[in-house]
Design a protein around this motif. Structure first.
Motif, PDB file in Angstrom:
ATOM      1  N   UNK A 131      22.143  12.918  41.309  1.00 24.20           N
ATOM      2  CA  UNK A 131      23.391  13.622  41.613  1.00 24.20           C
ATOM      3  C   UNK A 131      23.454  14.007  43.084  1.00 24.20           C
ATOM      4  N   UNK A 143      24.074  10.847  45.092  1.00 29.48           N
ATOM      5  CA  UNK A 143      25.398  10.294  44.820  1.00 29.48           C
ATOM      6  C   UNK A 143      26.499  11.111  45.502  1.00 29.48           C
ATOM      7  N   UNK A 186      30.717  13.385  37.939  1.00 31.54           N
ATOM      8  CA  UNK A 186      29.257  13.223  37.930  1.00 31.54           C
ATOM      9  C   UNK A 186      28.589  14.536  37.513  1.00 31.54           C
ATOM     10  N   UNK A 199      29.786  16.831  35.600  1.00 31.99           N
ATOM     11  CA  UNK A 199      29.939  17.044  34.168  1.00 31.99           C
ATOM     12  C   UNK A 199      28.862  16.290  33.394  1.00 31.99           C
ATOM     13  N   UNK A 200      28.595  15.051  33.863  1.00 33.63           N
ATOM     14  CA  UNK A 200      27.537  14.256  33.235  1.00 33.63           C
ATOM     15  C   UNK A 200      26.189  14.937  33.322  1.00 33.63           C
ATOM     16  N   UNK A 201      25.880  15.475  34.496  1.00 31.55           N
ATOM     17  CA  UNK A 201      24.600  16.167  34.680  1.00 31.55           C
ATOM     18  C   UNK A 201      24.573  17.455  33.859  1.00 31.55           C
TER      19      UNK A 201
END
Lengths: 260, 92
Positions: free
Chosen positions: A133, A136, A156, A158-160
């Protein structure tokens, strides 16, 4: 119910989302909660250590019980060779009980091993995702306009965040499980202290409370089988007894009073 | 479609599987409501297998939100009953 559509997954998703910090901008949460991330990773490490401790405790109980099984088996043989079937039966009942406990311990140890591997895996994955993250984010900032970048970074994040919540859930479950096992292990130690797995099969201790409980707990047919097997080995089957003891039988064995 | 098996991991799952997954999900909830332990275990396992078999695990560099999240594989009927029926249902 028609039309509900994937209810289970919907519910579990809201559960995970509840674990996530609700922030206006998820990237801020991720970015500024470095301390929180470290805390979580630290907790996972502690969780792994707890699992290992519980496992060691169970493994100690396992080896104790294994010794008990051998001991009780020997005691049953001795009792039988002295024609004390009552004592042999008690010893075999205790052996059966110990064996049942052993089986359940094996299962618990295997479960904890899975848990341990899973937590180690999750910790690594989360570390790696957090690292990704950070990288990125910088790439996105360099490549997109500020507005676009914000959207992409939010996604991103939210994914983490979901990964963090999932690690939290895995931790929680591991803790619940080890607590349960600890409680059971504690109960077993109490039982042990109360004499259920007492070393000495004291002569004449026939009808105490523990024995009554054992009668209820153990499988009588398994005990009968054991007893029959042992009798056959000792040559005390229902057939004519050969009046001969195995080599190494206790010297104190009563002389066989059978006609030659 | 991205599916997460809670406490296990995320998978890319072909969109064709969505309908089947949804069907299994609803059947699983029915089994939970009926208190049918065997059926629950069987359907839930089928769901997990579908995702593990048809899905490909997301790499560590893929930071994606899941479209669907399945409960942890070791979920018991008791837990499921608490979570997915009656009071446990989280209103959206």
């Amino acid at each position: 119910m028609a039309g509900m559509g994937g209810r289970m997954s919907v519910v579990i998703k809201s559960k995970i989302n509840k674990l996530l910090d609700k922030a206006e901008d998820p990237s801020e949460t991720i970015e500024y909660s470095y301390q929180k991330q470290m805390e979580l990773l630290q907790n996972v490490k502690k969780g792994i250590a707890d699992v290992v401790t519980s496992k060691k405790r169970l493994q100690m109980q396992q080896s104790k019980l294994q010794q008990q099984v051998v001991k009780l088996d020997t005691q049953a043989r001795q009792a039988l060779s002295q024609n004390r079937e009552d004592l042999a039966r008690t010893a075999l009942e205790r052996k059966q009980f110990a064996q049942t406990e052993l089986q359940s311990l094996d299962q618990q140890v295997a479960e904890l091993e899975t848990q341990q591997a899973q937590l180690i895996d999750k910790e690594q994955k989360l570390r790696s995702k957090l690292e990704q993250f950070r990288t990125k984010k910088e790439v996105i900032k360099a490549q997109y306009s500020a507005a676009e970048a914000q959207v992409k970074i939010s996604e991103a994040a939210t994914g983490v965040g979901e990964e963090m919540a999932d690690v939290g859930l895995a931790m929680q479950r591991a803790q619940d499980k080890t607590e349960n096992m600890r409680a059971r292990a504690g109960a077993m130690e109490e039982l042990e202290a109360a004499g259920a797995f007492d070393d000495s099969l004291a002569l004449g201790s026939g009808g105490d409370d523990i024995d009554r409980q054992l009668h209820e707990l153990t499988s009588q047919s398994a005990v009968d089988d054991d007893l029959a097997k042992m009798k056959a080995e000792l040559g005390q089957g229902s057939g004519p007894a050969p009046g001969e003891l195995e080599p190494g039988a206790p010297e104190s064995a009563p002389s066989e009073e059978r006609p030659a | 479609m991205i599916v997460r098996i809670a406490t296990e991991g995320q998978f890319h799952l072909p969109d064709e599987d969505a309908a089947r997954l949804n069907e299994l999900d609803n059947q699983t909830v029915e089994a939970v409501e009926a208190g049918d332990e065997d059926r629950f275990a069987q359907l839930f396992e089928e769901m997990l297998e579908l995702v593990r078999r048809d899905g490909t695990a997301l790499g560590d560099d893929e930071l994606e939100e899941s479209d669907v999240i399945l409960p942890p594989p070791d979920t018991t009927l008791e837990e499921a009953a608490h979570d997915f029926t009656g009071e446990g249902l989280i209103p959206d």
